[in-house]
Motif scaffolding. Structure first.
Motif, PDB file in Angstrom:
ATOM      1  N   ALA A  40       9.428  -4.994 -52.039  1.00 51.83           N
ATOM      2  CA  ALA A  40       8.793  -5.834 -53.062  1.00 51.83           C
ATOM      3  C   ALA A  40       7.299  -5.988 -52.800  1.00 51.83           C
ATOM      4  CB  ALA A  40       9.454  -7.208 -53.097  1.00 51.83           C
ATOM      5  N   VAL A  41       6.917  -6.257 -51.557  1.00 47.74           N
ATOM      6  CA  VAL A  41       5.536  -6.622 -51.237  1.00 47.74           C
ATOM      7  C   VAL A  41       4.602  -5.411 -51.190  1.00 47.74           C
ATOM      8  CG1 VAL A  41       4.031  -7.579 -49.446  1.00 47.74           C
ATOM      9  CG2 VAL A  41       6.170  -8.748 -50.060  1.00 47.74           C
ATOM     10  N   TYR A  42       5.002  -4.333 -50.525  1.00 42.75           N
ATOM     11  CA  TYR A  42       4.077  -3.206 -50.359  1.00 42.75           C
ATOM     12  C   TYR A  42       3.719  -2.512 -51.669  1.00 42.75           C
ATOM     13  CZ  TYR A  42       4.421  -3.846 -45.337  1.00 42.75           C
ATOM     14  OH  TYR A  42       4.345  -4.388 -44.073  1.00 42.75           O
ATOM     15  N   LEU A  82       5.612 -12.081 -45.540  1.00 44.24           N
ATOM     16  CA  LEU A  82       5.350 -13.334 -46.249  1.00 44.24           C
ATOM     17  C   LEU A  82       3.857 -13.682 -46.286  1.00 44.24           C
ATOM     18  CD1 LEU A  82       8.401 -15.590 -45.305  1.00 44.24           C
ATOM     19  CD2 LEU A  82       8.052 -14.091 -47.285  1.00 44.24           C
ATOM     20  N   PRO A  83       3.110 -13.553 -45.167  1.00 44.90           N
ATOM     21  CA  PRO A  83       1.660 -13.728 -45.263  1.00 44.90           C
ATOM     22  C   PRO A  83       1.003 -12.731 -46.207  1.00 44.90           C
ATOM     23  CG  PRO A  83       2.346 -13.937 -42.982  1.00 44.90           C
ATOM     24  CD  PRO A  83       3.541 -13.450 -43.753  1.00 44.90           C
ATOM     25  N   LEU A  84       1.495 -11.480 -46.224  1.00 44.74           N
ATOM     26  CA  LEU A  84       0.963 -10.501 -47.169  1.00 44.74           C
ATOM     27  C   LEU A  84       1.221 -10.947 -48.606  1.00 44.74           C
ATOM     28  CD1 LEU A  84       1.793  -6.927 -45.778  1.00 44.74           C
ATOM     29  CD2 LEU A  84      -0.475  -7.857 -46.309  1.00 44.74           C
ATOM     30  N   ALA A  85       2.421 -11.441 -48.860  1.00 38.19           N
ATOM     31  CA  ALA A  85       2.761 -11.913 -50.206  1.00 38.19           C
ATOM     32  C   ALA A  85       1.870 -13.082 -50.609  1.00 38.19           C
ATOM     33  CB  ALA A  85       4.232 -12.326 -50.264  1.00 38.19           C
ATOM     34  N   LEU A  86       1.587 -13.971 -49.655  1.00 34.84           N
ATOM     35  CA  LEU A  86       0.703 -15.111 -49.938  1.00 34.84           C
ATOM     36  C   LEU A  86      -0.716 -14.638 -50.209  1.00 34.84           C
ATOM     37  CD1 LEU A  86       0.118 -18.129 -50.102  1.00 34.84           C
ATOM     38  CD2 LEU A  86      -0.148 -18.140 -47.598  1.00 34.84           C
ATOM     39  N   HIS A 131       1.570  -7.462 -37.375  1.00 29.26           N
ATOM     40  CA  HIS A 131       2.621  -6.441 -37.316  1.00 29.26           C
ATOM     41  C   HIS A 131       3.748  -6.808 -36.354  1.00 29.26           C
ATOM     42  CE1 HIS A 131       4.333  -2.550 -35.752  1.00 29.26           C
ATOM     43  NE2 HIS A 131       4.540  -2.413 -37.048  1.00 29.26           N
ATOM     44  N   ASN A 132       3.420  -7.416 -35.225  1.00 28.25           N
ATOM     45  CA  ASN A 132       4.431  -7.734 -34.207  1.00 28.25           C
ATOM     46  C   ASN A 132       4.802  -9.214 -34.173  1.00 28.25           C
ATOM     47  OD1 ASN A 132       4.836  -5.094 -33.100  1.00 28.25           O
ATOM     48  ND2 ASN A 132       2.831  -5.262 -32.114  1.00 28.25           N
ATOM     49  N   VAL A 133       4.446  -9.947 -35.215  1.00 27.64           N
ATOM     50  CA  VAL A 133       4.792 -11.373 -35.268  1.00 27.64           C
ATOM     51  C   VAL A 133       6.224 -11.528 -35.777  1.00 27.64           C
ATOM     52  CG1 VAL A 133       4.281 -13.587 -36.355  1.00 27.64           C
ATOM     53  CG2 VAL A 133       2.414 -12.096 -35.608  1.00 27.64           C
ATOM     54  N   HIS A 134       7.039 -12.264 -35.030  1.00 24.46           N
ATOM     55  CA  HIS A 134       8.434 -12.465 -35.398  1.00 24.46           C
ATOM     56  C   HIS A 134       8.670 -13.924 -35.775  1.00 24.46           C
ATOM     57  CE1 HIS A 134       9.432  -8.452 -34.038  1.00 24.46           C
ATOM     58  NE2 HIS A 134       8.812  -8.699 -32.890  1.00 24.46           N
ATOM     59  N   VAL A 135       9.386 -14.119 -36.862  1.00 18.22           N
ATOM     60  CA  VAL A 135       9.735 -15.456 -37.339  1.00 18.22           C
ATOM     61  C   VAL A 135      11.258 -15.568 -37.321  1.00 18.22           C
ATOM     62  CG1 VAL A 135       9.628 -17.059 -39.286  1.00 18.22           C
ATOM     63  CG2 VAL A 135       7.686 -15.553 -38.801  1.00 18.22           C
ATOM     64  N   PRO A 136      11.825 -16.629 -36.737  1.00 22.51           N
ATOM     65  CA  PRO A 136      13.290 -16.747 -36.596  1.00 22.51           C
ATOM     66  C   PRO A 136      13.989 -17.132 -37.897  1.00 22.51           C
ATOM     67  CG  PRO A 136      12.245 -18.705 -35.710  1.00 22.51           C
ATOM     68  CD  PRO A 136      11.122 -17.762 -36.091  1.00 22.51           C
ATOM     69  N   THR A 137      13.797 -16.330 -38.924  1.00 16.27           N
ATOM     70  CA  THR A 137      14.389 -16.661 -40.225  1.00 16.27           C
ATOM     71  C   THR A 137      15.911 -16.663 -40.177  1.00 16.27           C
ATOM     72  OG1 THR A 137      14.144 -14.332 -40.835  1.00 16.27           O
ATOM     73  CG2 THR A 137      12.431 -15.849 -41.570  1.00 16.27           C
TER      74      THR A 137
END
Length: 232
Positions: free
Chosen positions: A86-88, A22-26, A176-182
């Motif tokens: 989608a993002v890469y 998501l940060p990459l997409a932003l 790379h190792n950041v986790h978000v509790p989606t």
């Protein structure tokens, strides 16, 4: 060694986590706005938003009401697979602007390959079934293809490809190792809109003839859903 193998698959699967993609997409949207146009940036946000919404709806449908396809072991599109495919490719599309078409296309195929590797890792780690990983890849790839096809001939005027590439690479390494509790957030939404006290889980849904909510506490059912890490 099994530990090293598991560590490798976890590293690959982290490339598709929401904390990174998501940060990459932003960042992609900001570079599109700065180097191309706000219209191009808005179209990227729109097509990705539609894909994210589709993934979220399938997850809510299962968690809240047990809607899925038992024959395919399908409980919702894989979010990791969708966002990475989608993002890469679009990241490579942006970084390789100004290069020959075959170079740009090769870059996008490389990005798609990263997404496929992420999807495969989700199956290896028992976070998703093959049907969920494959369909997630399809949704993500279609998102990237629709965007790239529409904007293929657009030309940037005010950005450096080197700066874009370095910024996107820095985000990838840093998050790379950041986790978000989606998954937890989607579960909360599903319970709120469905009115149920507990979410449906694969373990109690797949073997039975009719879907039913589990009797275990929510904390336990969430652990059943994500044996290795939170799903997305």
């Amino acid at each position: 060694m099994p530990e090293l193998t598991n560590h490798l698959w976890m590293s690959i699967t982290n490339l598709g986590g929401a904390g990174l993609t998501l940060p990459l997409a932003l960042a992609i949207a900001l570079w599109l706005a700065a180097g191309y146009s706000w219209r191009m940036a808005a179209s990227w946000v729109f097509v990705l938003g539609v894909a994210i919404g589709l993934v979220t709806l399938t997850k809510i449908a299962f968690l809240g009401w047990g809607v899925g396809v038992r024959e395919l072991d399908f409980t919702g599109f894989s979010g990791h697979a969708m966002t990475s495919t989608a993002v890469y490719p679009v990241a490579f599309f942006l970084m390789l602007q100004g290069t020959p078409n075959f170079v740009r296309l090769t870059g996008m195929l490389t990005g798609l390959g990263i997404g496929v590797a992420v999807a495969f890792s989700r199956v290896v780690l028992d976070a998703h079934s093959p049907s969920e990983a494959v369909t997630g890849c399809i949704v993500g790839a279609l998102t990237a293809m629709v965007f790239a096809r529409y904007w293929w001939h657009a030309r940037a005027q005010r950005i450096s490809t080197a700066v874009v590439a370095l910024s996107l690479a820095a985000i990838t390494v840093a998050l790379h190792n950041v986790h978000v509790p989606t998954h937890r957030w989607v579960t909360d939404i599903a319970l709120t809109v469905s009115g149920h006290d507990r979410p449906f889980v694969r373990a109690t849904w797949k073997p039975t003839g009719a879907p039913r909510a589990p009797n275990a506490p929510i904390s336990q059912t969430l652990n059943d859903l994500v044996p290795l890490q939170q799903r997305a």
